[in-house]
Motif scaffolding. Structure first.
Motif, PDB file in Angstrom:
ATOM      1  N   ASN A  45      33.275 100.554 -96.796  1.00 27.83           N
ATOM      2  CA  ASN A  45      32.925 101.283 -95.577  1.00 27.83           C
ATOM      3  C   ASN A  45      32.630 102.745 -95.924  1.00 27.83           C
ATOM      4  N   PRO A  46      31.431 103.244 -95.630  1.00 27.47           N
ATOM      5  CA  PRO A  46      31.100 104.635 -95.968  1.00 27.47           C
ATOM      6  C   PRO A  46      32.034 105.658 -95.327  1.00 27.47           C
ATOM      7  N   ASP A  47      32.631 105.315 -94.193  1.00 33.63           N
ATOM      8  CA  ASP A  47      33.536 106.263 -93.531  1.00 33.63           C
ATOM      9  C   ASP A  47      34.707 106.651 -94.434  1.00 33.63           C
ATOM     10  N   ASN A  48      35.119 105.749 -95.301  1.00 34.50           N
ATOM     11  CA  ASN A  48      36.239 106.041 -96.192  1.00 34.50           C
ATOM     12  C   ASN A  48      35.854 106.941 -97.358  1.00 34.50           C
ATOM     13  N   LEU A  49      34.547 107.230 -97.496  1.00 30.97           N
ATOM     14  CA  LEU A  49      34.084 108.047 -98.614  1.00 30.97           C
ATOM     15  C   LEU A  49      33.819 109.496 -98.207  1.00 30.97           C
ATOM     16  N   VAL A  50      34.068 109.801 -96.952  1.00 34.26           N
ATOM     17  CA  VAL A  50      33.946 111.189 -96.498  1.00 34.26           C
ATOM     18  C   VAL A  50      34.973 112.045 -97.229  1.00 34.26           C
ATOM     19  N   GLY A  51      34.562 113.264 -97.592  1.00 36.87           N
ATOM     20  CA  GLY A  51      35.475 114.152 -98.306  1.00 36.87           C
ATOM     21  C   GLY A  51      35.283 114.117 -99.810  1.00 36.87           C
ATOM     22  N   GLY A  52      34.119 113.646-100.228  1.00 37.27           N
ATOM     23  CA  GLY A  52      33.825 113.644-101.666  1.00 37.27           C
ATOM     24  C   GLY A  52      34.420 112.487-102.425  1.00 37.27           C
ATOM     25  N   ARG A  53      34.951 111.502-101.713  1.00 38.72           N
ATOM     26  CA  ARG A  53      35.495 110.324-102.394  1.00 38.72           C
ATOM     27  C   ARG A  53      34.345 109.483-102.934  1.00 38.72           C
ATOM     28  N   THR A  54      34.555 108.899-104.097  1.00 38.15           N
ATOM     29  CA  THR A  54      33.483 108.129-104.726  1.00 38.15           C
ATOM     30  C   THR A  54      34.022 106.790-105.226  1.00 38.15           C
ATOM     31  N   VAL A  55      33.091 105.840-105.366  1.00 40.87           N
ATOM     32  CA  VAL A  55      33.361 104.546-105.984  1.00 40.87           C
ATOM     33  C   VAL A  55      32.360 104.368-107.115  1.00 40.87           C
ATOM     34  N   ASP A  56      32.853 104.037-108.300  1.00 42.07           N
ATOM     35  CA  ASP A  56      31.931 103.775-109.398  1.00 42.07           C
ATOM     36  C   ASP A  56      32.432 102.617-110.238  1.00 42.07           C
ATOM     37  N   PHE A  57      31.647 102.270-111.240  1.00 34.69           N
ATOM     38  CA  PHE A  57      31.984 101.157-112.124  1.00 34.69           C
ATOM     39  C   PHE A  57      31.922 101.658-113.557  1.00 34.69           C
ATOM     40  N   SER A  58      32.861 101.217-114.369  1.00 34.25           N
ATOM     41  CA  SER A  58      32.890 101.607-115.775  1.00 34.25           C
ATOM     42  C   SER A  58      32.831 100.362-116.648  1.00 34.25           C
ATOM     43  N   MET A  59      32.075 100.464-117.749  1.00 40.23           N
ATOM     44  CA  MET A  59      31.920  99.315-118.655  1.00 40.23           C
ATOM     45  C   MET A  59      32.332  99.701-120.072  1.00 40.23           C
ATOM     46  N   ILE A  60      33.357  99.114-120.576  1.00 40.41           N
ATOM     47  CA  ILE A  60      33.931  99.345-121.907  1.00 40.41           C
ATOM     48  C   ILE A  60      33.867 100.821-122.290  1.00 40.41           C
ATOM     49  N   GLY A  61      33.340 101.142-123.477  1.00 41.42           N
ATOM     50  CA  GLY A  61      33.246 102.516-123.942  1.00 41.42           C
ATOM     51  C   GLY A  61      32.467 102.536-125.234  1.00 41.42           C
ATOM     52  N   GLY A  62      32.062 103.718-125.676  1.00 45.04           N
ATOM     53  CA  GLY A  62      31.316 103.854-126.909  1.00 45.04           C
ATOM     54  C   GLY A  62      32.199 103.678-128.134  1.00 45.04           C
ATOM     55  N   ILE A  63      31.570 103.614-129.288  1.00 45.49           N
ATOM     56  CA  ILE A  63      32.310 103.386-130.529  1.00 45.49           C
ATOM     57  C   ILE A  63      33.223 104.565-130.849  1.00 45.49           C
ATOM     58  N   ALA A  64      32.743 105.792-130.683  1.00 46.73           N
ATOM     59  CA  ALA A  64      33.576 106.956-130.999  1.00 46.73           C
ATOM     60  C   ALA A  64      34.813 107.006-130.117  1.00 46.73           C
TER      61      ALA A  64
ATOM     62  N   LEU B 112      42.456 107.319-101.354  1.00 48.06           N
ATOM     63  CA  LEU B 112      41.999 108.446-102.163  1.00 48.06           C
ATOM     64  C   LEU B 112      42.178 109.773-101.434  1.00 48.06           C
ATOM     65  N   ALA B 113      42.571 110.780-102.187  1.00 52.40           N
ATOM     66  CA  ALA B 113      42.533 112.148-101.674  1.00 52.40           C
ATOM     67  C   ALA B 113      41.092 112.626-101.654  1.00 52.40           C
ATOM     68  N   ASN B 114      40.838 113.761-101.033  1.00 50.12           N
ATOM     69  CA  ASN B 114      39.504 114.339-101.091  1.00 50.12           C
ATOM     70  C   ASN B 114      39.081 114.510-102.547  1.00 50.12           C
ATOM     71  N   ASP B 115      37.813 114.148-102.821  1.00 52.35           N
ATOM     72  CA  ASP B 115      37.240 114.210-104.169  1.00 52.35           C
ATOM     73  C   ASP B 115      37.881 113.213-105.127  1.00 52.35           C
ATOM     74  N   GLY B 116      38.655 112.267-104.620  1.00 52.29           N
ATOM     75  CA  GLY B 116      39.223 111.222-105.468  1.00 52.29           C
ATOM     76  C   GLY B 116      38.183 110.161-105.806  1.00 52.29           C
ATOM     77  N   THR B 117      38.465 109.398-106.852  1.00 54.34           N
ATOM     78  CA  THR B 117      37.529 108.380-107.324  1.00 54.34           C
ATOM     79  C   THR B 117      38.237 107.041-107.486  1.00 54.34           C
ATOM     80  N   LEU B 118      37.570 105.999-107.022  1.00 51.73           N
ATOM     81  CA  LEU B 118      37.968 104.623-107.290  1.00 51.73           C
ATOM     82  C   LEU B 118      36.993 104.057-108.310  1.00 51.73           C
ATOM     83  N   THR B 119      37.491 103.690-109.485  1.00 51.27           N
ATOM     84  CA  THR B 119      36.636 103.125-110.529  1.00 51.27           C
ATOM     85  C   THR B 119      36.972 101.655-110.724  1.00 51.27           C
ATOM     86  N   LEU B 120      35.941 100.840-110.669  1.00 47.78           N
ATOM     87  CA  LEU B 120      36.095  99.394-110.854  1.00 47.78           C
ATOM     88  C   LEU B 120      35.824  99.035-112.314  1.00 47.78           C
TER      89      LEU B 120
END
Length: 349
Positions: free
Chosen positions: A279-298, A259-267
């Motif tokens: 490893n938290p060291d890889n998240l320095v620079g505003g990098r984030t890890v999150d999870f996404s679940m399907i989506g809303g009806i609209a 990831l670049a700075n402020d990049g996101t990895l979404t599972l």
């Protein structure tokens, strides 16, 4: 009236024909005759009891395409004969903050999923799309505008499509963005197609050298074999967004380091066993890890309309109902390009 379905009576039992009941069509309900139903990896996990809390009998299936055969007296947006879709949800409270924001998948009073959710009707929980018909509240029925000859390949959009669309859209994965798609399977192949249609520079990651040309054919600008350390190192610190679709436990540090700075990895893949903590060291620079679940009806409707406009469908292999069990085994081995779809007309053959 009993209808034909395929389901499991226990986690150690194969899927087999069974008869189930559907509720009467209420004032706000739509009754749908099933045409096609995609097979999702979560169907396998749930039917096999690999996820806790499976309710039996379990009739999986939440990638549904069919034709309306009856509408309730209060239904205004659909008519008998319309071609429609049903995805992972069939109801929610409609009153909470999440529902008000069109994020019904996070309903604070409990989303009713297409199968394995508690309800009042027999047998006490929802039964999914491996069946002749289904009855769904109007709000959770989706209009399908694809051509008729594409309908079987539209079915996986109701889960694989929206599961990849939602995080890509939130990440503004368009021109000027470098986007990675990890895993070239049922979810990943849709991620590649959508990211390319959005205008992003798309890099596909696969463990298999044999999938390199396939990933390019799907629309990837570059393909990285993730077991090749040099290829991975060459991509370090360069991605605005990475969508990880892998449904097996794996090391997330391999991708947070890209990831670049402020990049996101979404599972979006749900493994049988949790991924190791990054490893938290890889998240320095505003990098984030999150999870996404399907989506809303609209947003699911928005995704379907976009895909119809751009001619996007899933790559599928059609199977008969009596091949579902064999399809599960092949899916476990990754032996499908890239989604099985059940022809509902074979349920009664």
């Amino acid at each position: 009236m009993a209808i034909a379905a395929y389901g499991a009576t226990a986690g150690d039992q194969p899927l087999a024909p069974m008869a189930i009941e559907r509720r009467a069509t209420g004032p706000k309900d739509i009754r749908i005759a099933m045409s096609y139903c995609g097979i999702c990896h979560s169907d396998l996990h749930q039917a096999r009891g690999e996820w806790k809390g499976t309710l039996y009998p379990c009739v999986p299936g939440h990638e549904i395409i069919g034709e309306i055969t009856a509408v309730g007296s209060d239904v205004t947006g659909f008519a008998v004969g319309d071609t429609v879709g049903v995805g992972c949800m069939v109801d929610s409270c409609g009153r909470c903050q999440s529902c008000a924001r069109n994020r019904e998948q996070f309903c604070e009073n409990g989303t009713t999923f297409t199968y394995n959710s508690p309800i009042c009707d027999a047998p006490g929980h929802t039964l999914g799309g491996y069946a002749e018909e289904i009855v769904v509240a109007e709000h959770f029925v989706l209009r399908v505008r694809h051509h008729r000859e594409q309908l079987a390949a539209v079915a996986p959009l109701l889960c694989a499509g929206i599961t990849t669309w939602s995080p890509l859209k939130r990440a503004n994965a368009g021109p000027g963005k470098k986007v990675g798609i990890v895993g070239i399977g049922g979810l990943g192949h849709m991620g590649v197609k959508l990211a390319r249609a959005f205008g992003a520079h798309v890099v596909a990651f696969t463990t298999s050298p044999g999938k390199v040309e396939d990933a390019k054919a799907l629309g990837a600008h570059e393909v990285v074999v993730s077991r090749n350390a040099d290829e991975m190192a060459a991509q370090a610190n360069s991605f605005d967004f990475i969508l990880d679709t892998v449904a097996a436990s794996h090391n997330l540090d391999d991708y947070t380091a890209l990831l670049a700075n402020d990049g996101t990895l979404t599972l979006v893949g749900v493994p049988e066993h949790p991924n190791p903590e990054p490893n938290p060291d890889n998240l320095v620079g505003g990098r984030t890890v999150d999870f996404s679940m399907i989506g809303g009806i609209a947003e699911t409707q928005e995704m379907l309309d976009f895909c119809a406009e751009h001619g996007i469908v899933a790559d599928i292999e059609m199977i008969a109902a009596d091949e579902i069990e064999a399809g599960f085994e092949r899916m476990k081995r990754g032996d499908v390009k890239y989604r099985f779809v059940v022809d509902a007309s074979t349920l009664t053959n």
